[in-house]
Each structure stands twice: as structure tokens, then as C-alpha cells.
Design a protein around this motif. Structure first.
Motif, PDB file in Angstrom:
ATOM      1  N   TYR A   1       0.827  -1.209   0.000  1.00 24.80           N
ATOM      2  CA  TYR A   1       0.000   0.000   0.000  1.00 24.80           C
ATOM      3  C   TYR A   1       0.860   1.258   0.000  1.00 24.80           C
ATOM      4  O   TYR A   1       0.541   2.241  -0.665  1.00 24.80           O
ATOM      5  N   ARG A   2       1.982   1.239   0.732  1.00 22.15           N
ATOM      6  CA  ARG A   2       2.884   2.394   0.729  1.00 22.15           C
ATOM      7  C   ARG A   2       3.451   2.629  -0.671  1.00 22.15           C
ATOM      8  O   ARG A   2       3.630   3.768  -1.103  1.00 22.15           O
ATOM      9  N   LEU A   3       3.725   1.553  -1.404  1.00 24.52           N
ATOM     10  CA  LEU A   3       4.205   1.697  -2.776  1.00 24.52           C
ATOM     11  C   LEU A   3       3.121   2.305  -3.675  1.00 24.52           C
ATOM     12  O   LEU A   3       3.425   3.077  -4.589  1.00 24.52           O
ATOM     13  N   VAL A   4       1.857   1.955  -3.423  1.00 16.90           N
ATOM     14  CA  VAL A   4       0.749   2.563  -4.177  1.00 16.90           C
ATOM     15  C   VAL A   4       0.702   4.065  -3.917  1.00 16.90           C
ATOM     16  O   VAL A   4       0.547   4.866  -4.847  1.00 16.90           O
ATOM     17  N   GLU A   5       0.832   4.445  -2.662  1.00 16.79           N
ATOM     18  CA  GLU A   5       0.844   5.872  -2.319  1.00 16.79           C
ATOM     19  C   GLU A   5       1.989   6.591  -3.034  1.00 16.79           C
ATOM     20  O   GLU A   5       1.808   7.702  -3.558  1.00 16.79           O
ATOM     21  N   GLN A   6       3.147   5.977  -3.058  1.00 16.51           N
ATOM     22  CA  GLN A   6       4.299   6.607  -3.692  1.00 16.51           C
ATOM     23  C   GLN A   6       4.150   6.640  -5.213  1.00 16.51           C
ATOM     24  O   GLN A   6       4.609   7.582  -5.866  1.00 16.51           O
ATOM     25  N   TRP A   7       3.489   5.635  -5.779  1.00 16.58           N
ATOM     26  CA  TRP A   7       3.175   5.666  -7.214  1.00 16.58           C
ATOM     27  C   TRP A   7       2.296   6.873  -7.524  1.00 16.58           C
ATOM     28  O   TRP A   7       2.525   7.593  -8.503  1.00 16.58           O
ATOM     29  N   TYR A   8       1.288   7.101  -6.701  1.00 19.02           N
ATOM     30  CA  TYR A   8       0.365   8.222  -6.888  1.00 19.02           C
ATOM     31  C   TYR A   8       1.112   9.556  -6.799  1.00 19.02           C
ATOM     32  O   TYR A   8       0.930  10.451  -7.639  1.00 19.02           O
ATOM     33  N   THR A   9       1.973   9.680  -5.799  1.00 18.03           N
ATOM     34  CA  THR A   9       2.752  10.910  -5.651  1.00 18.03           C
ATOM     35  C   THR A   9       3.711  11.094  -6.827  1.00 18.03           C
ATOM     36  O   THR A   9       3.856  12.204  -7.356  1.00 18.03           O
ATOM     37  N   LEU A  10       4.347  10.019  -7.244  1.00 18.15           N
ATOM     38  CA  LEU A  10       5.278  10.091  -8.364  1.00 18.15           C
ATOM     39  C   LEU A  10       4.568  10.502  -9.651  1.00 18.15           C
ATOM     40  O   LEU A  10       5.083  11.320 -10.435  1.00 18.15           O
ATOM     41  N   ALA A  11       3.372   9.962  -9.887  1.00 17.97           N
ATOM     42  CA  ALA A  11       2.602  10.325 -11.074  1.00 17.97           C
ATOM     43  C   ALA A  11       2.302  11.822 -11.079  1.00 17.97           C
ATOM     44  O   ALA A  11       2.434  12.499 -12.120  1.00 17.97           O
TER      45      ALA A  11
END
Length: 299
Positions: free
Chosen positions: A280-290
Motif C-alpha cells: 500500500y505504501r508503494l501505491v501511495e508513492q506511485w500516486y505521488t510520483l505520477a
């Protein structure tokens, strides 16, 4: 008189600092889905509209405060209705650890629910502030948070309230910005159940109907795996391809696509509370990176 005034000032500043610190304890686990990505979109709007460095700095500062209040309202309301669940899933949260009382959190929620739309009005984004408050009431007071569909709609429509406000703090939302908002809204709505994989025990204990509990954990993992595997196609078509075949666009496409494929593998192969939390933390970071990428994709 001078001594009393100095002492009073010291007390005021200690109180203010305590409230800031306490608010951080409430919101810190949600910063990657709110403050960081939304502030990136504010900055993207500033770059797109060619603001001066000084104007950009002001817009980012105003936006950061707005999204601090945005997420603070959510976390206060969410944690007030989830104390028993948090005793199982998140024992370090302020209401469980004793850093805040229930009464204190309720008073803070009232204050934020008044201050947030007032501040949104001052920034010219009142409609999006009110949309977020309506969503919060539906989620926390009207039962949306107890059903998997309501939870996903709350997160997805919340993206609209978040990113539309972020852009409009600077300028009217452009068609390109709306394309980003719509794409991320659909993505989040479909895939947000990834957050429920880590909380199955606590959700079952309080009778919450999350996707893993309604459709089965394995079925949910397969659905999410397919979503993350197909995600790179949607991101390429709707977000990256319109910007043209530049090397920086292709590189961003590859990084976001690679991370999405990693998530597809993790969600089925790396199971267990700790692994699901990391996913889930990786999903959050994907969203921020996008949204960080929007700084140069939407310029």
C-alpha cells in the motif's frame, strides 16, 4: 507586566506548537495520498501558467496549508469512528496511544470543519472544499465507510475534490488537467481496495464489509493484480502519449509502468500484514510520483 507578557507568549507558542505536532501525528500516515501529491499538482499548475518564482512559492505555501486541513479533517473523522479497529490495526494512532482524548479530537474536528471551507473560500476553491466535506460526512457519519463500494467511491471522488482544488488554487482547470484528474479518479476508485488487504483482521472485528471480506481475499488479490497489470496501458494512453514522444515522457512512462507491474506481482505473491502494508505504501508513492511527473508533462 513584561514578565507576564513574555510568559503568556511562551504559553501560546507552546500550545500552537503542540497542536501542530498533534495534527501531524493524526495525518502522517496519509501524507503520501494528500499533502505531497496535491502540492505537486499545485506546482504543476504554477509551472503551466508561468507564474514567477515568488508567486509559485506563495501558491505552494497556500496549497500546503489547504491540504493539511484537507487531510486533517479526514483523519480526525476517520479515527474518531475507528478507535476499536485501530486498537487492532494501528495502535500508534493518537486516540489509541492516549496522545489525544476523544473529546479533544471532536473539538478539533469541529474547528477544522469550520476553518477548512472558510479557507477554501479565500482561495477560490469553496466548491471543492464543500465536496470533500460532503464526502467526509457520507463516509464517516452515513455509513459509506462500512461498505466496500462506498469506501472506493469516497477515495475516487476525493481525488476530484483534491486535484481540482489544487489546480484552481492557481488557475482554472484546463482540459489537460481534467484528463489527469479523470484518469487518476478512475484508477483510484478501482484499485483502492488494496488498502483493505492489510486491515482484514480489524475490519472483520468491527463488521466492516470491505472488498476482501465480501468477495474473498484471493479474488480481491486477483482483481487488483489485473488492475495494476493493465494500469500502464491506461497511464500511457491518457497521461503520457498526449505529451508527445519525448525521452522524458518515455522515461516517466517506463518508471510508472514498471512500478505498477511490481505492484501487480506483489499483491498476489507477497501476502501478510507487513507485506500488504508495504504494498500500500508503494501505491501511495506511485500516486505521488505520477503527480510529480505532471510538473513537466503538463508544462
Amino acid at each position: 507586566m513584561t514578565t507576564m507578557t513574555t510568559g503568556t507568549r511562551g504559553t501560546v507558542w507552546r500550545t500552537v506548537w503542540r497542536e501542530i505536532h498533534l495534527s501531524w501525528l493524526f495525518i502522517r500516515s496519509d501524507r503520501w495520498t494528500t499533502i505531497f501529491p496535491a502540492t505537486c499538482f499545485v506546482l504543476a499548475a504554477a509551472v503551466h501558467t508561468r507564474l514567477s518564482p515568488g508567486e509559485t512559492a506563495v501558491a505552494v505555501a497556500l496549497g500546503t496549508l489547504y491540504f493539511w486541513l484537507f487531510v486533517y479533517e479526514h483523519t480526525l473523522a476517520n479515527q474518531l469512528v475507528g478507535v476499536e479497529e485501530d486498537r487492532v490495526n494501528k495502535p500508534l494512532r493518537p486516540l489509541v496511544s492516549g496522545r489525544s482524548s476523544i473529546r479533544g479530537a471532536r473539538l478539533r474536528l469541529i474547528a477544522v470543519r469550520v476553518a477548512f471551507p472558510v479557507y477554501g473560500y479565500c482561495l477560490g476553491v469553496l466548491e471543492w472544499a464543500l465536496l470533500w466535506q460532503v464526502l467526509s460526512l457520507l463516509q464517516h457519519e452515513c455509513g459509506w465507510g462500512r461498505h466496500w463500494l462506498g469506501r472506493n467511491l469516497y477515495a475516487g471522488i476525493g481525488v476530484v475534490a483534491q486535484l481540482a482544488a489544487a489546480w484552481e488554487i492557481v488557475a482554472p482547470v484546463t482540459p489537460d488537467a481534467w484528463r489527469w484528474i479523470a484518469t487518476l479518479t478512475v484508477t483510484v476508485t478501482l484499485l483502492m481496495s488494496v488498502q483493505d488487504l492489510r486491515d482484514i483482521t480489524g475490519d472483520r472485528a468491527v463488521g466492516r464489509s470491505t472488498m476482501p471480506l465480501v468477495f474473498g481475499e484471493w479474488n480481491t488479490r486477483v482483481f487488483l493484480c489485473a488492475g495494476f497489470a493493465l494500469g500502464p496501458l491506461a497511464i500511457h494512453h491518457f497521461l503520457m502519449a498526449p505529451a508527445g514522444p519525448h525521452w522524458w515522457v518515455l522515461a516517466t512512462d517506463a518508471v510508472l509502468g514498471g512500478l505498477s507491474l511490481l505492484l501487480a506481482f506483489r499483491v498476489v505473491l507477497r501476502r501478510g500484514r507487513r507485506s500488504d502494508q508495504h504494498t500500500y505504501r508503494l501505491v501511495e508513492q506511485w500516486y505521488t510520483l505520477a503527480l510529480a511527473a505532471s510538473l513537466y508533462i503538463l508544462r
